[in-house]
Design a protein around this motif. Structure first.
Motif, PDB file in Angstrom:
ATOM      1  N   ILE A  45       0.845  -1.186   0.000  1.00  0.00           N
ATOM      2  CA  ILE A  45       0.000   0.000   0.000  1.00  0.00           C
ATOM      3  C   ILE A  45       0.881   1.237   0.000  1.00  0.00           C
ATOM      4  N   ILE A  46       0.656   2.119  -0.986  1.00  0.00           N
ATOM      5  CA  ILE A  46       1.469   3.322  -1.147  1.00  0.00           C
ATOM      6  C   ILE A  46       0.567   4.547  -1.112  1.00  0.00           C
ATOM      7  N   GLY A  47       0.887   5.488  -0.241  1.00  0.00           N
ATOM      8  CA  GLY A  47       0.185   6.763  -0.209  1.00  0.00           C
ATOM      9  C   GLY A  47       0.990   7.813  -0.956  1.00  0.00           C
ATOM     10  N   VAL A  48       0.310   8.717  -1.651  1.00  0.00           N
ATOM     11  CA  VAL A  48       0.994   9.732  -2.450  1.00  0.00           C
ATOM     12  C   VAL A  48       0.499  11.120  -2.070  1.00  0.00           C
ATOM     13  N   GLN A  49       1.412  11.985  -1.647  1.00  0.00           N
ATOM     14  CA  GLN A  49       1.079  13.378  -1.345  1.00  0.00           C
ATOM     15  C   GLN A  49       1.673  14.305  -2.389  1.00  0.00           C
ATOM     16  N   ALA A  50       1.020  15.461  -2.564  1.00  0.00           N
ATOM     17  CA  ALA A  50       1.593  16.499  -3.417  1.00  0.00           C
ATOM     18  C   ALA A  50       2.866  17.016  -2.764  1.00  0.00           C
ATOM     19  N   GLU A  51       3.921  17.097  -3.532  1.00  0.00           N
ATOM     20  CA  GLU A  51       5.229  17.508  -3.017  1.00  0.00           C
ATOM     21  C   GLU A  51       5.172  18.860  -2.310  1.00  0.00           C
ATOM     22  N   GLN A  52       4.318  19.755  -2.797  1.00  0.00           N
ATOM     23  CA  GLN A  52       4.239  21.105  -2.251  1.00  0.00           C
ATOM     24  C   GLN A  52       3.280  21.205  -1.053  1.00  0.00           C
ATOM     25  N   ALA A  53       2.704  20.085  -0.630  1.00  0.00           N
ATOM     26  CA  ALA A  53       1.793  20.095   0.521  1.00  0.00           C
ATOM     27  C   ALA A  53       1.846  18.732   1.189  1.00  0.00           C
ATOM     28  N   ALA A  54       3.018  18.358   1.655  1.00  0.00           N
ATOM     29  CA  ALA A  54       3.234  17.001   2.177  1.00  0.00           C
ATOM     30  C   ALA A  54       3.526  17.033   3.671  1.00  0.00           C
ATOM     31  N   ALA A  55       2.498  16.804   4.475  1.00  0.00           N
ATOM     32  CA  ALA A  55       2.672  16.793   5.932  1.00  0.00           C
ATOM     33  C   ALA A  55       3.102  15.418   6.448  1.00  0.00           C
ATOM     34  N   TYR A  56       2.764  14.365   5.723  1.00  0.00           N
ATOM     35  CA  TYR A  56       3.007  13.016   6.242  1.00  0.00           C
ATOM     36  C   TYR A  56       4.477  12.599   6.306  1.00  0.00           C
ATOM     37  N   PRO A  57       5.312  12.866   5.302  1.00  0.00           N
ATOM     38  CA  PRO A  57       6.711  12.424   5.421  1.00  0.00           C
ATOM     39  C   PRO A  57       7.398  12.942   6.679  1.00  0.00           C
ATOM     40  N   GLY A  58       7.257  14.240   6.969  1.00  0.00           N
ATOM     41  CA  GLY A  58       7.860  14.790   8.177  1.00  0.00           C
ATOM     42  C   GLY A  58       7.222  14.246   9.440  1.00  0.00           C
ATOM     43  N   SER A  59       5.924  14.040   9.403  1.00  0.00           N
ATOM     44  CA  SER A  59       5.209  13.502  10.563  1.00  0.00           C
ATOM     45  C   SER A  59       5.641  12.061  10.850  1.00  0.00           C
ATOM     46  N   LEU A  60       5.765  11.254   9.802  1.00  0.00           N
ATOM     47  CA  LEU A  60       6.193   9.875   9.992  1.00  0.00           C
ATOM     48  C   LEU A  60       7.621   9.809  10.524  1.00  0.00           C
ATOM     49  N   ALA A  61       8.471  10.713  10.038  1.00  0.00           N
ATOM     50  CA  ALA A  61       9.854  10.752  10.532  1.00  0.00           C
ATOM     51  C   ALA A  61       9.903  11.153  12.002  1.00  0.00           C
ATOM     52  N   LEU A  96       0.023   0.779   9.001  1.00  0.00           N
ATOM     53  CA  LEU A  96      -0.524  -0.125   7.991  1.00  0.00           C
ATOM     54  C   LEU A  96      -0.080   0.156   6.560  1.00  0.00           C
ATOM     55  N   VAL A  97       0.459   1.327   6.303  1.00  0.00           N
ATOM     56  CA  VAL A  97       0.843   1.712   4.937  1.00  0.00           C
ATOM     57  C   VAL A  97       2.337   1.477   4.747  1.00  0.00           C
ATOM     58  N   ASP A  98       2.703   0.889   3.611  1.00  0.00           N
ATOM     59  CA  ASP A  98       4.104   0.534   3.373  1.00  0.00           C
ATOM     60  C   ASP A  98       4.996   1.749   3.182  1.00  0.00           C
ATOM     61  N   SER A  99       4.516   2.742   2.432  1.00  0.00           N
ATOM     62  CA  SER A  99       5.334   3.933   2.216  1.00  0.00           C
ATOM     63  C   SER A  99       4.457   5.105   1.804  1.00  0.00           C
ATOM     64  N   VAL A 100       4.937   6.297   2.100  1.00  0.00           N
ATOM     65  CA  VAL A 100       4.306   7.532   1.648  1.00  0.00           C
ATOM     66  C   VAL A 100       5.281   8.234   0.720  1.00  0.00           C
ATOM     67  N   GLU A 101       4.870   8.493  -0.500  1.00  0.00           N
ATOM     68  CA  GLU A 101       5.709   9.120  -1.513  1.00  0.00           C
ATOM     69  C   GLU A 101       5.140  10.493  -1.860  1.00  0.00           C
ATOM     70  N   THR A 102       5.889  11.248  -2.649  1.00  0.00           N
ATOM     71  CA  THR A 102       5.409  12.557  -3.094  1.00  0.00           C
ATOM     72  C   THR A 102       5.469  12.644  -4.615  1.00  0.00           C
ATOM     73  N   VAL A 103       4.603  13.491  -5.159  1.00  0.00           N
ATOM     74  CA  VAL A 103       4.552  13.711  -6.601  1.00  0.00           C
ATOM     75  C   VAL A 103       4.666  15.211  -6.862  1.00  0.00           C
ATOM     76  N   SER A 104       5.368  15.582  -7.901  1.00  0.00           N
ATOM     77  CA  SER A 104       5.563  16.990  -8.242  1.00  0.00           C
ATOM     78  C   SER A 104       4.322  17.570  -8.905  1.00  0.00           C
ATOM     79  N   GLU A 105       4.257  18.887  -8.969  1.00  0.00           N
ATOM     80  CA  GLU A 105       3.159  19.549  -9.674  1.00  0.00           C
ATOM     81  C   GLU A 105       3.174  19.178 -11.152  1.00  0.00           C
ATOM     82  N   GLU A 106       4.380  19.041 -11.716  1.00  0.00           N
ATOM     83  CA  GLU A 106       4.483  18.643 -13.124  1.00  0.00           C
ATOM     84  C   GLU A 106       3.946  17.224 -13.319  1.00  0.00           C
TER      85      GLU A 106
END
Length: 412
Positions: free
Chosen positions: A204-220, A253-263
């Protein structure tokens, strides 16, 4: 993955599915050949953009509001939303006979505002972000006794969204990877609860917008941490702080949270429109955007299910995003040349562009400027091209013809 201690269970998700079966139909799942070829594995699109009210949000909103007591229903409900949750709550209120007030950001897309009003909700637009609107919604709930219907941070909301996970397992029982857009985490958490119990080997992979990504820092950090920036076209997942209910579910429960660029989001919107014939909003295309950005570089086992979480997009924004996506895909080229201000100069460059097989969209003559001499004219051109390689061929052809080419790729 270690199961979390959250009270959300598969039994509650199944109960929500039974409840919702009288309100909504399962959304389609479509095999996408174009994405499959790029990824090197079968990719299926779970089309929540075709859901009633245009997104998955009706699942959680109806489940939450149905379980209110009669006394709570009589007090009415209040919500904060950039648009999709607003429509879900308003539609649920219409069906259940509950008065609805919604606080929306001042820049919420107009079609979402109008649709929410059409479902009978009272709208008040305040703040620049969902988090600011949520402050006003909480204050209204405290002042009036209205029940706050949070966009993601409640067990009934998560259970309702988790019904999408049950549908995925029914429609693609051999799924190996599920990719889901991530804002507050309601649908990702709900899908994860269902998957971990019923098919625990799914990635299971979650994807956040790179310019609005609260989860990577929160998980860290190990706890919810507010995002430092919120500058994304994907308003539906522009959530500044993970919730107390959803954060531990995503963490455990989620394997990883990734980010995607605006492009990447722009390219996905264009790809889905052209290749899948699907209208999807930026937040809804975030998962597909990540897949496209990582095609060939990430080891993603198929079958893959990519959730398209919403399709409520402002047509004006769509026009801008399509153009942005075409630039990102190398479909537009913008440059200027300085030529002698004499008859035939424009005709010559038009002919040279035609010889390079580039279609001219716009032309502008500029005769005054600090770097333009008295006997020169600057011609700005916007061309339609067939990709990055074609762009390079066009620019090389112009330079070989002796033109002074002024090209800023960041402003194509």
């Amino acid at each position: 993955m270690t199961p979390t201690s959250s009270s959300v269970t598969v039994a509650e998700i199944r109960a929500a599915a039974d409840l919702l079966s009288t309100v909504i139909a399962p959304t389609p799942m479509e095999f996408n050949r174009g994405l499959s070829q790029r990824i090197g594995a079968d990719v299926y699109l779970k089309c929540e953009n075709l859901q009633r009210a245009g997104s998955f949000k009706i699942r959680g909103a109806y489940n939450r509001m149905y379980h209110l007591t009669d006394e709570e229903k009589a007090r009415g409900v209040v919500a904060a939303s950039a648009g999709n949750h607003a429509q879900g709550v308003a539609l649920a209120g219409q069906m259940l006979g509950i008065a609805v007030k919604v606080y929306m950001p001042v820049r919420a897309p107009m079609p979402k505002v109008q649709a929410t009003k059409a479902y009978g909700a009272t709208i008040e637009q305040v703040g620049e972000t969902l988090d600011e609107s949520l402050v006003h919604a909480r204050a209204w709930a405290e002042e009036t006794g209205a029940i706050l219907i949070h966009p993601f941070d409640h067990d009934d909301i998560v259970a309702g969204q988790g019904t999408c996970g049950l549908e995925i397992l029914e429609q693609c029982p051999d799924v190996k990877t599920v990719v889901v857009g991530l804002g507050g985490g309601g649908i990702l958490a709900g899908i994860a609860v269902a998957m971990r119990e019923l098919k625990p080997d799914v990635r299971i992979i979650g994807v956040q917008a790179e310019q609005a990504a609260a989860y990577p820092g929160s998980l860290a950090a190990g706890h919810p941490v507010a995002a430092t920036r919120m500058q994304t076209m994907a308003d539906g997942i522009a959530v500044g702080l993970p919730g107390d209910v959803t954060f531990p579910l995503v963490r455990d429960l989620v394997d990883s949270v990734e980010t995607v660029s605006e492009e990447g989001i722009s390219r996905a919107l264009l790809f889905l429109l052209e290749r899948a014939k699907l209208v999807v909003e930026p937040a809804g295309a975030s998962a597909a955007g990540w897949l496209l950005e990582n095609a060939g570089s990430a080891d993603i086992e198929g079958p893959i299910v990519c959730v398209l979480s919403g399709g409520n997009i402002d047509p004006l924004l769509m026009m801008r995003i399509i153009r942005h996506g075409m630039v990102a895909a190398g479909r537009y080229l913008q440059f200027s040349v300085r030529v002698p201000d004499t008859p035939g100069s424009l005709a010559a460059i038009l002919a040279d562009c035609a010889a390079a097989d580039a279609n001219i969209l716009e032309i502008e003559h500029i005769r005054t400027g600090r770097e333009i001499s008295v006997d020169q004219v600057e011609i700005a051109l916007r061309l339609e091209t067939r990709g990055p390689e074609h762009i390079e061929r066009v620019l090389t052809a112009m330079r070989d013809k002796g033109y002074q080419v002024i090209h800023d790729p960041d402003h194509d």
